[in-house]
Write an enzyme that holds these catalytic residues in place. Structure first.
Site, mmCIF file in Angstrom:
data_model
loop_
_atom_site.group_PDB
_atom_site.id
_atom_site.type_symbol
_atom_site.label_atom_id
_atom_site.label_comp_id
_atom_site.label_asym_id
_atom_site.label_seq_id
_atom_site.Cartn_x
_atom_site.Cartn_y
_atom_site.Cartn_z
ATOM 1 C CB CYS A 129 -0.918 -0.002 1.217
ATOM 2 S SG CYS A 129 -2.248 1.190 1.085
ATOM 3 N N GLY A 243 -7.285 -1.954 -13.554
ATOM 4 C CA GLY A 243 -7.988 -1.377 -14.697
ATOM 5 C C GLY A 243 -8.934 -2.290 -15.437
#
Length: 304
Positions: A129, A243
């Site tokens: 992260c 995506g």
């Protein structure tokens, strides 16, 4: 058509699951459709104690995706085990718990905590992260640290561990090989790319954290390239993400080297996107000469 995929700890009825952080714990989406339709659910990250996340604003739209710097906001691992997991377990779908921490000790605690429940099928180890100031990024960008935290989590947990790789590295293959050597059962990749957006009137970064994680269609070509490179060098399964908005995207990921996929940002644009992709997948596979997901995996890289 058979869309099922078998991975360590996961018998997926189809290869589609919502990505961690883009689906919460499924509560809101369960009002739109039956979560049993999904191959699996990757839960929002869990840390040892409750986290309130980063200051706002922490989300910004971009031309081909979005930036986020949420900061791992969550109620803490015990609250998740006691309240969120039982509700998700009512559905006929695999449950993957995402675990995060700012120290190896915290990762170890969270991983061991999930041993309390048999309803969680696997762990996704979030070492990548990019928007948390303490920890996270150091584990995700250093092969030695990535290997160490993977070894600790594997020892602490009785569940398969999928390590989530950061794209913000010089050599993603080196990172993948390091965690494979540490005993990782699989990989999930890629996490977000670090980005920034400027607020023109103030001439300052739009996000309070200054930088955020870029997701959405903008990062798909990067993800495809990295998965292709990693698949040549490691043998453990890969859950691909970045995506994905269509069944064609899923097929592209599978051919590049993924064994299943996770859909993230697209859930915010269309809450039905995962179900839509599942429904479209058989026709797309047939169009390109495949008769199952396993058929794609067996034939990828082979030009007929």
């Amino acid at each position: 058509m058979n869309l099922s995929v078998k991975l360590p700890g996961l018998n997926l009825k189809n290869p589609i699951m919502p990505a961690s952080g883009c689906f919460g714990f499924g509560k809101e989406y369960s009002e739109y459709y039956d979560l049993s339709l999904l191959g699996g659910v990757m839960m929002k990250a869990a840390t040892q104690f409750e986290r309130l996340g980063n200051p706002t604003p922490r989300v910004a739209e971009t031309s081909a995706g979005m930036l986020n710097a949420i900061g791992l906001q969550n109620p803490g691992v015990q609250q998740i085990i006691d309240h969120e997991v039982p509700r998700l377990a009512k559905y006929d779908t695999s449950i993957i718990a995402n675990i995060a921490g700012s120290s190896i000790e915290e990762y170890e605690f969270v991983a061991a905590s999930f041993n309390q429940t048999t309803d969680v099928d696997a762990l996704e180890l979030n070492i990548s992260c990019p928007n948390v100031k303490e920890g996270g990024i150091q584990f995700g960008t250093d092969p030695f640290m990535a290997k160490k935290v993977t070894e600790v989590v594997k020892k602490a947990s009785n569940k398969p561990v999928y390590v989530k790789l950061s794209p913000n590295v010089h050599n993603i293959v080196e990172m993948a090989k390091a965690v494979e050597e540490a005993g990782a059962d699989g990989l999930s990749m890629i996490n977000t790319l670090t980005g920034m957006k400027i607020h023109l009137p103030s001439r300052k970064p739009l996000i309070a954290n200054k930088t955020g994680g870029l997701s959405g269609p903008a990062i798909k070509p990067v993800a495809i390239r990295m998965i292709y490179e990693v698949r040549q060098q490691v043998s453990i399964p890969i859950i691909g993400m970045g995506g994905i908005t269509s069944a064609e995207d899923v097929l592209e990921y599978l051919i590049a080297g993924a064994d299943a996929v996770a859909v993230g940002t697209a859930n915010f644009q269309n809450p039905f996107v995962c179900v839509d992709i599942i429904n479209e997948l058989p026709e797309v596979l047939e169009q390109y000469g495949f008769n199952s997901i396993e058929d794609v995996i067996e034939k990828r890289g082979i030009t007929v």
